[in-house]
Design an enzyme around this catalytic site. Structure first.
Site, PDB file in Angstrom:
ATOM      1  N   ILE A 159      45.451  83.570  -1.036  1.00 61.32           N
ATOM      2  CA  ILE A 159      44.991  82.953   0.197  1.00 61.32           C
ATOM      3  C   ILE A 159      46.176  82.454   1.024  1.00 61.32           C
ATOM      4  CG2 ILE A 159      43.407  81.241   1.153  1.00 61.32           C
ATOM      5  CD1 ILE A 159      42.201  83.368  -0.822  1.00 61.32           C
ATOM      6  N   GLU A 160      47.173  81.919   0.348  1.00 59.07           N
ATOM      7  CA  GLU A 160      48.310  81.330   1.045  1.00 59.07           C
ATOM      8  C   GLU A 160      49.243  82.378   1.660  1.00 59.07           C
ATOM      9  OE1 GLU A 160      49.274  78.365   1.871  1.00 59.07           O
ATOM     10  OE2 GLU A 160      47.674  77.209   0.947  1.00 59.07           O
ATOM     11  N   SER A 161      49.572  83.412   0.900  1.00 57.62           N
ATOM     12  CA  SER A 161      50.645  84.314   1.333  1.00 57.62           C
ATOM     13  C   SER A 161      50.410  85.767   0.981  1.00 57.62           C
ATOM     14  CB  SER A 161      51.959  83.880   0.682  1.00 57.62           C
ATOM     15  OG  SER A 161      51.873  84.032  -0.736  1.00 57.62           O
ATOM     16  N   TYR A 264      39.069  77.658   3.982  1.00 60.24           N
ATOM     17  CA  TYR A 264      40.076  77.764   2.927  1.00 60.24           C
ATOM     18  C   TYR A 264      39.455  77.954   1.545  1.00 60.24           C
ATOM     19  CZ  TYR A 264      44.535  76.653   0.610  1.00 60.24           C
ATOM     20  OH  TYR A 264      45.680  76.699  -0.131  1.00 60.24           O
TER      21      TYR A 264
END
Length: 525
Positions: A159-161, A264
């Site tokens: 999800i982040e990167s 998120y």
């Protein structure tokens, strides 16, 4: 040896008993090939678009769309039970091991369905993202299990990167866990001229799990902890206080929050659902063996990055994938006492390093600027071209190197010692704009003197006399034109944006709470 492949022999040496158990049980975990139809609007993004992490997968969406061709059937049985048991059956791949450690409560709403559709309709992107996790995910799962944390958190870098350790957001969050500079310093991630531990596989994972544990202990709820990881603990705390005052529920789904944070946890839940039962989403997961991918190898002397890759018999690209924190073409042993290498190549490196004990392996060293200098003057002093000096140290045109700055320069043949620890740990580059002057003309008034004119225009009387070839006590007549040299507009612009590269000063002992990524993003708009 390619970083993303292991020979059957190496796997056998590592986990012979595991393979035997697999062969005897006849288990298979390979998912079917995706066959979902997609409309032109649902085609997978290009490699450039999909790899622009984290902005592409994190882009807010409006209303959930109906895409039945890729959504799971309504009667699918996705087993997401926490810490399920499999008796004595061996875990044949990392995905099975992750499923075994699921421990978070499930989120089930339209936003989750929306993100399931988004990921399932992009099989090429999802496969590339999961394939990219291959070198890192075993280590993350090991750390999560050691800390007794839910293994869903191993999916958070998706999800982040998109599991890209080189990812940098527009707000300067970096690494696969996307640490902002200030938050990274709060969790002791060193950021200096030679390395940025926000990208380091071991250190960034340690810091991310420290942060997540801290947030869970603070809120007692994993969904709120994740919201705080994205939005900031202060923002989540205020949102909870607002709900409490209004008599509203204190759950993630009931908080008022920015769209980025609202989507998120649903994104993580969607990825969790796909990992739990990929066939329900017509998704293929790459086979990633349940064993270590890399090994940490100590070094005790400075070594060029290219030389390290050569001694390990791996490509430069593969070496950098496991050691993404390196900012420069040299590894300084005093600051980076270990490197990561594919498991089998670690032994190759150690043997080759031993045979080069008496060989100088670094062609670079650190140089401390004794005074403020032009890059051209530094280059002459250290025996390099100005262009090369600027390139390797990231010095823009028309910028001065300030006194006390650390620069990477060619290592003299007579210099045999490694770079000292204080430079390796705290090396930083400070820049200031060159002063570019332009000539303007002013007129003297009745009764003016050089001193009065100089004071009025912010210069010295001596300089004013020199610029106009006058004596310091010269008489001025009304209307006399005089030249004044002032900084150009370009100089003033550079002065406002003069970059400071790789500041490695250790954070103050008085630590403040890390600001949220979304708050710092807004501050930079």
């Amino acid at each position: 040896m390619n970083l993303f492949s292991f020979t059957f022999a190496s796997i056998s040496r590592l986990h012979g008993s595991l393979l035997l158990a697999v062969l005897l049980s006849g288990c298979a975990t390979t998912s079917p090939t995706p066959t979902a139809d997609r409309s032109p609007a649902q085609t997978a993004p290009t490699a450039a678009e999909a790899d622009r992490a984290p902005s592409v997968p994190n882009a807010p969406v409006s209303a959930p769309s109906a895409q039945a061709s890729v959504a799971p059937s309504s009667d699918r049985a996705v087993d997401l039970k926490a810490n399920a048991l499999m008796g004595l059956q061996a875990q044949t791949d990392i995905w099975e091991r992750i499923r075994m450690g699921f421990a978070m409560p499930d989120l089930d709403n339209d936003l989750v369905r929306n993100r399931e559709v988004w990921y399932a309709s992009r099989p090429d992107y999802f496969l590339r993202m999961t394939e990219r996790s291959r070198p890192y995910i075993f280590h993350i799962v090991e750390e999560l299990e050691r800390r007794k944390m839910p293994t869903e958190l191993a999916l958070l870098p998706f999800i982040e990167s998109a599991f890209n350790p080189q990812a940098v957001s527009s707000a300067k969050a970096a690494g696969m866990w996307q640490f902002m500079p200030a938050t990274g310093k709060y969790f002791d991630l060193k950021q200096n001229l030679f390395r940025d531990e926000r990208r380091d596989v071991l250190e960034s994972t340690r810091a991310a799990l420290d942060y997540l544990q801290k947030l869970y202990n603070m809120f007692g709820d994993w969904h709120l902890a994740l919201a705080a990881y994205n939005w900031g603990e202060g923002s989540v705390g205020r949102a909870l206080a607002r709900n409490r005052a209004q008599g509203k529920p204190l759950t993630y789904s009931d908080l008022r929050m920015p769209d980025e944070t609202r989507f998120y946890v649903p994104k993580l839940q969607a990825v969790k659902n796909i990992i739990a039962q990929p066939e329900a989403f017509k998704t293929v997961l790459p086979l990633i063996q349940n064993h270590p991918f890399f090994k940490s190898v100590p070094i005790d002397k400075d070594i060029d990055v290219e030389m390290a890759a050569k001694l390990a018999n791996v490509s430069l690209k593969d070496f950098k994938a496991l050691n993404p924190a390196m900012n420069r073409p040299v590894i300084l042993a005093a600051g980076t006492p270990q490197i990561l290498l594919p498991w089998d190549n670690a032994t190759v490196f150690e043997n080759n390093l031993q045979s080069h004990r008496d060989t100088r392996l670094s062609s670079w060293t650190a140089w401390l600027a004794p005074r403020t200098m032009k890059a051209e003057d530094v280059a002459k002093e250290v025996g390099m071209s100005a262009e090369q000096l600027r390139t390797v140290n990231g010095i823009p045109p028309r910028m001065l190197v300030k006194a006390g700055s650390t620069l990477l320069v060619h290592r003299p043949h007579q210099k045999e010692t490694n770079v000292a620890e204080h430079l390796a740990d705290n090396g930083h580059l400070l820049l200031a704009p060159e002063v570019v002057l332009r000539k303007v003309f002013i007129s003297a008034r009745q009764g003016d003197t050089l001193a009065l004119l100089a004071a009025r225009h912010g210069v010295t009387a001596a300089n004013l006399a020199t610029w106009n070839d006058l004596k310091p006590n010269a008489k001025l007549t009304a209307g006399k034109k005089l030249a004044v040299l002032v900084p150009s507009k370009e100089t003033r612009r550079l002065g406002k944006t003069a970059p400071t590269a790789g500041q490695g000063k250790k954070p103050s002992s008085v630590k403040t709470k890390p600001a949220s990524k979304s708050t710092q993003r807004r501050a930079q708009r």
